[in-house]
Design an enzyme around this catalytic site. Structure first.
Site, short mmCIF file in Angstrom:
data_model
loop_
_atom_site.label_atom_id
_atom_site.label_comp_id
_atom_site.label_asym_id
_atom_site.label_seq_id
_atom_site.Cartn_x
_atom_site.Cartn_y
_atom_site.Cartn_z
N TYR A 140 0.85 -1.19 0.00
CA TYR A 140 0.00 0.00 0.00
C TYR A 140 0.88 1.23 0.00
O TYR A 140 1.83 1.32 0.78
CB TYR A 140 -0.90 0.03 1.25
CG TYR A 140 -2.35 -0.17 0.86
CD1 TYR A 140 -2.99 0.78 0.06
CD2 TYR A 140 -3.07 -1.28 1.27
CE1 TYR A 140 -4.31 0.59 -0.33
CE2 TYR A 140 -4.38 -1.46 0.89
CZ TYR A 140 -5.01 -0.52 0.09
OH TYR A 140 -6.30 -0.69 -0.30
N GLU A 151 -0.56 4.74 -0.51
CA GLU A 151 -1.38 5.95 -0.69
C GLU A 151 -0.53 7.18 -0.45
O GLU A 151 0.25 7.23 0.50
CB GLU A 151 -2.57 5.92 0.27
CG GLU A 151 -3.69 5.04 -0.26
CD GLU A 151 -4.92 5.04 0.63
OE1 GLU A 151 -4.93 5.72 1.66
OE2 GLU A 151 -5.87 4.33 0.27
N THR A 190 -3.47 6.47 -21.71
CA THR A 190 -3.30 5.12 -21.21
C THR A 190 -1.86 4.75 -21.53
O THR A 190 -1.15 5.46 -22.24
CB THR A 190 -4.25 4.11 -21.90
OG1 THR A 190 -4.12 4.28 -23.30
CG2 THR A 190 -5.68 4.31 -21.47
N ASP A 225 -6.27 13.95 -24.81
CA ASP A 225 -6.28 12.54 -24.40
C ASP A 225 -5.51 11.79 -25.49
O ASP A 225 -6.06 11.45 -26.53
CB ASP A 225 -7.74 12.06 -24.30
CG ASP A 225 -7.83 10.60 -23.90
OD1 ASP A 225 -6.80 9.88 -23.98
OD2 ASP A 225 -8.93 10.15 -23.54
N LYS A 244 -1.35 1.04 -25.18
CA LYS A 244 -1.71 0.94 -26.59
C LYS A 244 -0.42 0.92 -27.41
O LYS A 244 0.42 0.06 -27.17
CB LYS A 244 -2.68 2.07 -26.96
CG LYS A 244 -4.00 1.93 -26.16
CD LYS A 244 -5.07 2.87 -26.60
CE LYS A 244 -6.39 2.56 -25.93
NZ LYS A 244 -6.59 3.24 -24.64
N ARG A 247 -1.21 -2.19 -18.62
CA ARG A 247 -2.44 -1.39 -18.56
C ARG A 247 -2.25 -0.34 -17.48
O ARG A 247 -1.75 -0.64 -16.39
CB ARG A 247 -3.64 -2.27 -18.22
CG ARG A 247 -3.83 -3.43 -19.16
CD ARG A 247 -5.16 -4.07 -18.96
NE ARG A 247 -6.18 -3.27 -19.62
CZ ARG A 247 -6.40 -3.30 -20.94
NH1 ARG A 247 -5.70 -4.09 -21.73
NH2 ARG A 247 -7.33 -2.54 -21.48
N1 DSN Z 1 -9.62 3.19 -25.46
C1 DSN Z 1 -10.70 2.41 -25.97
C2 DSN Z 1 -10.28 1.72 -27.22
O1 DSN Z 1 -9.92 2.46 -28.08
O2 DSN Z 1 -10.35 0.50 -27.41
C3 DSN Z 1 -11.33 1.57 -24.95
O3 DSN Z 1 -11.77 2.38 -23.88
#
Ligand code: DSN
Length: 403
Positions: free
Chosen positions: A46, A48, A222, A196, A225, A231
């Site tokens: 943990y 935090e 994110t 984003d 990708k 993730r």
């Molecule tokens: N980011 C999305 C995608 O493009 O698959 C899923 O939330």
């Protein structure tokens, strides 16, 4: 592993991943080192709070891991730590976006985001997500004429609707984004500009897409990708009050939180509890991998592969929305040839090719059975695929869909 049920399922998923052709635009295959970091004792801890200011003891090693991820993230995107901070704790992209809105948009305020149907993300203000329930979406789309962003149209919308934040960066938009123009759109409303970059952060790191940092106030992403990490999510925020904005006036002596300070508070304690330290350790590994000549070469190949695959499908009579792609992703209009997106993706899956059905701009069908397919080449490029493989793949896809 003693639990044979889970062991067998894990083995089955590994086998599945190895046996299919993966054209899901948002997926990738991480390195063995990233995988190893994920399965470590850091998951037990943990932590935090933030490095040097935790609510639990025993974080001396964890602090070093988080600081390493932070340093590597700033270095990868060529950011001066005096001007930009990064929070590497968001559990993924949606929580990253929640944290930004919670920090910067008043309740009931306006988020100007691209509609899901045109390539935006649910968290850009769609009514079924928190972002459209607690805030109001000011939707925008692509032009009907060429399926590309019409920045003049966006300017008109921003002037009229006066959103609090303008969101750019998409889930199914294959073209490069002009961040300078998006800044003008945000400025027309006195709004923050949030980029984003989830889909394109790997391309930006590899120099295949312009960087948004000159123009953005906040950048979320994110990490799994094209960037090819575990993730997870990150939020980059300015260590000031926004592009061209002065420190707000306060009652004397009170310091005003910068955008980065506000984001830090919004992630923890504002929304999340303990960070997933195994994710952050794995992210540190991935960020170093992305800061290399071989990653740059990988992203160049991703673009070559997407252009080849979409071009070859186009030659075989398939309509590619906006006429092509500049990125890792493109949309194919299968309804024009009499197939629904669902039928097409199921047919491909039966033959071992995994894609996802997707709406296309101005779709006349529902998102549950839309007119299009979204295809991307990030995962297959990681597996070493080149242009000649894309030509063969286009031929296969064409045969399966025209059967
Ligand atoms: N980011 C999305 C995608 O493009 O698959 C899923 O939330």
């Amino acid at each position: 592993m003693k639990d044979t049920k889970v062991k067998n399922l894990l083995a089955a998923e590994k086998k599945r991943q190895k046996s299919v052709i993966n054209l899901v635009a948002s997926e990738n295959y991480v390195s063995d080192d990233v995988l190893k970091a994920l399965g470590t004792e850091t998951t037990n801890k943990y932590a935090e709070g933030y490095p040097g200011a935790r609510y639990y003891g025993g974080n001396e090693v964890i602090d070093k891991i988080e600081n390493l991820a932070i340093d590597r993230a700033l270095k990868l995107f060529k950011l001066n730590p005096k001007k930009w901070g990064v929070n590497v704790q968001p559990h993924s992209g949606s929580p990253a976006n929640i944290a930004v809105y919670q920090a910067l948009v008043p309740q009931g305020g306006k988020i100007m985001g691209m509609s899901l149907a045109h390539g935006g993300h649910l968290t850009h203000g769609h009514g079924v997500s928190f972002s459209g329930k607690f805030w109001q979406q000011v939707p925008y789309g692509v032009s009907e004429k060429n399926e590309k962003i019409d920045y003049d149209e966006l300017l008109k919308i921003a002037k009229k609707e006066k959103p609090d934040i303008v969101v750019t960066g998409y889930s199914a938009y294959p073209r490069k984004i002009n961040f300078k123009k998006m800044r003008e759109v945000a400025d027309a409303a006195g709004a923050y500009l949030m980029v984003d970059m989830a889909h394109i952060s790997g391309l930006i790191a590899g120099g295949q897409h312009p960087s948004p940092f000159t123009y953005a106030d906040i950048v979320t992403t994110t990490t799994h990708k094209v960037l090819r990490g575990p993730r997870g999510g990150m939020i980059f925020a300015r260590q000031d009050y926004g592009v061209g904005k002065k420190a707000p006036k306060t009652k004397k002596g009170k310091s005003v939180p910068t955008l980065f300070d506000q984001i830090q508070k919004s992630v923890f304690p504002g929304m999340q509890g303990g960070p997933h330290m195994n994710q952050i350790a794995a992210l540190a590994v991935a960020l170093k991998e992305a800061d290399s000549a071989s990653f740059k070469k990988y992203t160049e190949q991703v673009i070559k592969n997407t252009k080849t695959l979409s071009g070859e499908l186009k030659k075989r009579g398939w309509r590619i929305t906006s006429g092509g792609t500049d990125s890792h992703v493109f949309l194919m209009d299968v309804w024009k040839e009499g197939l629904t997106g669902k039928e097409a993706s199921e047919r491909l899956e039966k033959e071992g090719i995994i894609v996802n059905m997707n709406t296309i701009p101005y779709d006349t069908r529902s998102p549950f059975n839309p007119s299009g397919l979204r295809l991307g080449t990030a995962a297959e490029t990681t597996r070493g695929k080149k242009e000649k493989d894309m030509i063969a793949l286009a031929e296969r896809i064409d045969k399966i869909l025209r059967k």
